[in-house]
Design a protein around this motif. Sequence first.
Motif, PDB file in Angstrom:
ATOM      1  N   LEU A   1       0.842  -1.191   0.000  1.00 41.68           N
ATOM      2  CA  LEU A   1       0.000   0.000   0.000  1.00 41.68           C
ATOM      3  C   LEU A   1       0.879   1.242   0.000  1.00 41.68           C
ATOM      4  O   LEU A   1       1.833   1.329   0.776  1.00 41.68           O
ATOM      5  CB  LEU A   1      -0.903   0.021   1.242  1.00 41.68           C
ATOM      6  CG  LEU A   1      -1.678   1.328   1.505  1.00 41.68           C
ATOM      7  CD1 LEU A   1      -2.679   1.604   0.387  1.00 41.68           C
ATOM      8  CD2 LEU A   1      -2.369   1.279   2.859  1.00 41.68           C
ATOM      9  N   THR A   2       0.536   2.197  -0.861  1.00 45.09           N
ATOM     10  CA  THR A   2       1.167   3.515  -0.854  1.00 45.09           C
ATOM     11  C   THR A   2       0.102   4.545  -0.540  1.00 45.09           C
ATOM     12  O   THR A   2      -0.972   4.534  -1.141  1.00 45.09           O
ATOM     13  CB  THR A   2       1.814   3.840  -2.212  1.00 45.09           C
ATOM     14  OG1 THR A   2       2.821   2.859  -2.498  1.00 45.09           O
ATOM     15  CG2 THR A   2       2.455   5.223  -2.192  1.00 45.09           C
ATOM     16  N   LEU A   3       0.401   5.426   0.408  1.00 43.73           N
ATOM     17  CA  LEU A   3      -0.525   6.503   0.734  1.00 43.73           C
ATOM     18  C   LEU A   3       0.252   7.808   0.887  1.00 43.73           C
ATOM     19  O   LEU A   3       1.467   7.822   1.093  1.00 43.73           O
ATOM     20  CB  LEU A   3      -1.336   6.179   1.991  1.00 43.73           C
ATOM     21  CG  LEU A   3      -0.590   6.013   3.313  1.00 43.73           C
ATOM     22  CD1 LEU A   3      -0.603   7.324   4.099  1.00 43.73           C
ATOM     23  CD2 LEU A   3      -1.221   4.908   4.152  1.00 43.73           C
ATOM     24  N   LEU A   4      -0.468   8.923   0.794  1.00 42.34           N
ATOM     25  CA  LEU A   4       0.103  10.258   0.904  1.00 42.34           C
ATOM     26  C   LEU A   4      -0.417  10.940   2.161  1.00 42.34           C
ATOM     27  O   LEU A   4      -1.559  10.705   2.567  1.00 42.34           O
ATOM     28  CB  LEU A   4      -0.261  11.107  -0.313  1.00 42.34           C
ATOM     29  CG  LEU A   4       0.260  10.630  -1.660  1.00 42.34           C
ATOM     30  CD1 LEU A   4      -0.381  11.439  -2.794  1.00 42.34           C
ATOM     31  CD2 LEU A   4       1.773  10.741  -1.729  1.00 42.34           C
ATOM     32  N   TYR A   5       0.410  11.785   2.736  1.00 43.56           N
ATOM     33  CA  TYR A   5       0.014  12.593   3.892  1.00 43.56           C
ATOM     34  C   TYR A   5       0.462  14.027   3.640  1.00 43.56           C
ATOM     35  O   TYR A   5       1.605  14.276   3.268  1.00 43.56           O
ATOM     36  CB  TYR A   5       0.630  12.001   5.162  1.00 43.56           C
ATOM     37  CG  TYR A   5       1.007  12.948   6.280  1.00 43.56           C
ATOM     38  CD1 TYR A   5       0.111  13.897   6.790  1.00 43.56           C
ATOM     39  CD2 TYR A   5       2.268  12.875   6.855  1.00 43.56           C
ATOM     40  CE1 TYR A   5       0.485  14.741   7.823  1.00 43.56           C
ATOM     41  CE2 TYR A   5       2.644  13.708   7.893  1.00 43.56           C
ATOM     42  CZ  TYR A   5       1.758  14.647   8.374  1.00 43.56           C
ATOM     43  OH  TYR A   5       2.131  15.486   9.396  1.00 43.56           O
ATOM     44  N   PHE A   6      -0.476  14.959   3.827  1.00 49.13           N
ATOM     45  CA  PHE A   6      -0.213  16.383   3.640  1.00 49.13           C
ATOM     46  C   PHE A   6      -0.513  17.120   4.943  1.00 49.13           C
ATOM     47  O   PHE A   6      -1.558  16.906   5.562  1.00 49.13           O
ATOM     48  CB  PHE A   6      -1.106  16.966   2.542  1.00 49.13           C
ATOM     49  CG  PHE A   6      -0.913  16.358   1.183  1.00 49.13           C
ATOM     50  CD1 PHE A   6       0.025  16.869   0.297  1.00 49.13           C
ATOM     51  CD2 PHE A   6      -1.680  15.273   0.780  1.00 49.13           C
ATOM     52  CE1 PHE A   6       0.194  16.312  -0.956  1.00 49.13           C
ATOM     53  CE2 PHE A   6      -1.522  14.713  -0.479  1.00 49.13           C
ATOM     54  CZ  PHE A   6      -0.585  15.231  -1.356  1.00 49.13           C
ATOM     55  N   GLY A   7       0.382  18.025   5.338  1.00 48.85           N
ATOM     56  CA  GLY A   7       0.062  18.961   6.399  1.00 48.85           C
ATOM     57  C   GLY A   7      -0.846  20.058   5.872  1.00 48.85           C
ATOM     58  O   GLY A   7      -1.434  19.944   4.790  1.00 48.85           O
ATOM     59  N   ASP A   8      -0.983  21.149   6.624  1.00 46.66           N
ATOM     60  CA  ASP A   8      -1.907  22.226   6.243  1.00 46.66           C
ATOM     61  C   ASP A   8      -1.639  22.708   4.818  1.00 46.66           C
ATOM     62  O   ASP A   8      -0.492  22.992   4.446  1.00 46.66           O
ATOM     63  CB  ASP A   8      -1.745  23.421   7.181  1.00 46.66           C
ATOM     64  CG  ASP A   8      -2.045  23.097   8.627  1.00 46.66           C
ATOM     65  OD1 ASP A   8      -1.911  21.928   9.019  1.00 46.66           O
ATOM     66  OD2 ASP A   8      -2.393  24.030   9.368  1.00 46.66           O
ATOM     67  N   THR A   9      -2.702  22.870   4.055  1.00 41.71           N
ATOM     68  CA  THR A   9      -2.629  23.541   2.752  1.00 41.71           C
ATOM     69  C   THR A   9      -3.038  25.006   2.944  1.00 41.71           C
ATOM     70  O   THR A   9      -2.305  25.905   2.622  1.00 41.71           O
ATOM     71  CB  THR A   9      -3.502  22.831   1.719  1.00 41.71           C
ATOM     72  OG1 THR A   9      -4.845  22.677   2.221  1.00 41.71           O
ATOM     73  CG2 THR A   9      -2.947  21.455   1.406  1.00 41.71           C
TER      74      THR A   9
END
Length: 457
Positions: free
Chosen positions: A151-159
Motif C-alpha cells: 500500500l502507498t498513501l500520501l500525507y499532507f500537512g496544512d494547505t
Amino acid sequence: MGRTAQALLAVALSLGSLPALAQEAARLPEPNTRVPPGVVRYAPTVFPDRVVASPAQAAATGFSVAWRTDASVDSPLLEVVVAGDSPDMGAPVRARATSRELRTENGTAHHHRAEVGGLQPDTLYAWRVQGGGTWSAWHHTHTAAASGAPLTLLYFGDTQNKNVSLTTRVVREAMRQAPDARLALFAGDLVSGGDGEDDNEWGEWFEAGGALPTSMVVAPAPGNHEYFEEFEDTPQERRVLGAHWPLQFALPGNGAPGAERTSYWFDYQDVRVAVVDGTSALDLGTAQAQARWLESVLSASTARWNIVLTHQPFYSPREGRDNAMLRRHLLPVIRRHRVDLVLQGHDHVYGRRLAGDEPTPVFVVSVAGAKQYRLAEQARKTMRPVAEDIQLFQVLRIEGDRLRYEARTATGRLYDAFELVDEGDARRLVELPEGRIEERNCARAQTLKGRADRCWE
C-alpha cells in the motif's frame, strides 16, 4: 498585485531592466485567493464539480463520493462499474445521492453524497456523478486490497492559504512521486476561512487538488480553520464548525460523541486510521469523549499498523503553543495501544519526535501550504529533523512487516526518511539518512507584511 504595479513591472521587463520600484511591486504579498474582488469564479452550475471520493469504514468493499451542483439539481445519481479497456464497460450500478443546500458568496448550491457498497476488493472501478442534464467524467478508483498487499498513501500537512498558487505544485509532485498511491490523508486547515470568501477558498482547494480527489480516496482531519468564531470578542464567543465541512466530504459516520461529524475511523488494508478532531477536544470539551472513543477504536483494531490523524500537535514545534489537554486525555490511549504514527499539522513547520525511549509512536508535524512559521528552540532540542520555510508532502509505503516514511519537498527532494519494522511484540525504527538534503531554516528577518514571527504568509 494592483494594476499600477503590474503596469510598472511590464514596462520594466519590456526595457530589459527591473528598477527598484518594479522589484518591490513584484514582491508584494499575494492575496489568499487569486479571485479579484467582485469576480465570481466558483459559482455552482449544472455541471458536477468539487467531486471527491472518500473511504468507507471498510475500504475494501466501498467508498463514498461528494460533489456539488447548482440548486436546480436534487438527488442525482452516481454510476459505478468495473473499469474496462473498452468504452463499453457494461451496465453500471446506480446509487441515488442525498442533497443539502448551502448558500455562499458564490450563490446557492446543492451538495450531494452517495455511498457505494458491496464492491470487490482490489478492483479498479469506473464511476461518474450526475449533474443537471449532464454527467462528470468517468473516474477511476481502486478499492483497498486484502491484508498483506503493498500500500502507498500520501500525507499532507496544512494547505490553507494560496491553494491554487502554491499548493498545486505540491499535489502534482506528490502524485508524480507516488503514482501508485490509493489514499491521501490531510491533517486539517485545508482552507483559511473567515474572510468572506470561504467558498472561493474551497473552490481553490479542489482546483489545486486536480485529479487527486477522484483518483484515490481522500481522508481529511478538520483543523481550527474549518471552524469559525461566533459572537467573537463577546462573552458568548464560541467555536462553530463551518458550513462547508459536513457537506464537502462524504466521510464515515462513526465518530466520537460530541464530534460525530469531525472524527471517524476506517480500515485500509493493513492500516487502521483514526481521525481525531483536536479543535473540538481543545475548545469544545470533547477531549474525554474522544479519548473513550479512540480507546474503543484502537482496542478493536486487528490491523498490523495503526495511524492517528489530527490537526493540533501533541508536542508543538512552534513557540507559544502547548496542547496539554490532548496529552492529558488522548496521549495515554495512543501509547497504550502502541499507535505507530501520529500525523499532524497546525504549526506550519516540520518536526519529527518520538515519545520517550520507545520507537513508537512517531509524532510528525508537517506543512504543505504557503504559510510558514518559525520553530521554537524547544523543538530544535526535542525533534529531529526539523525545518522552516519549506513545503512538504509525505509518502508512506507499507509492505509486509515494513512501513517506509518519506518527507519530500515541493520539488521532490528527500528531507526525512525512516522505516518502522514490525518484529512481533515490538517495533524497530531504522533511520534512512542517505539522500536527504540539508536542514532548512528561515533566512528572512520578516515576512513581506513585516511579521517577524513568521517566515512567509
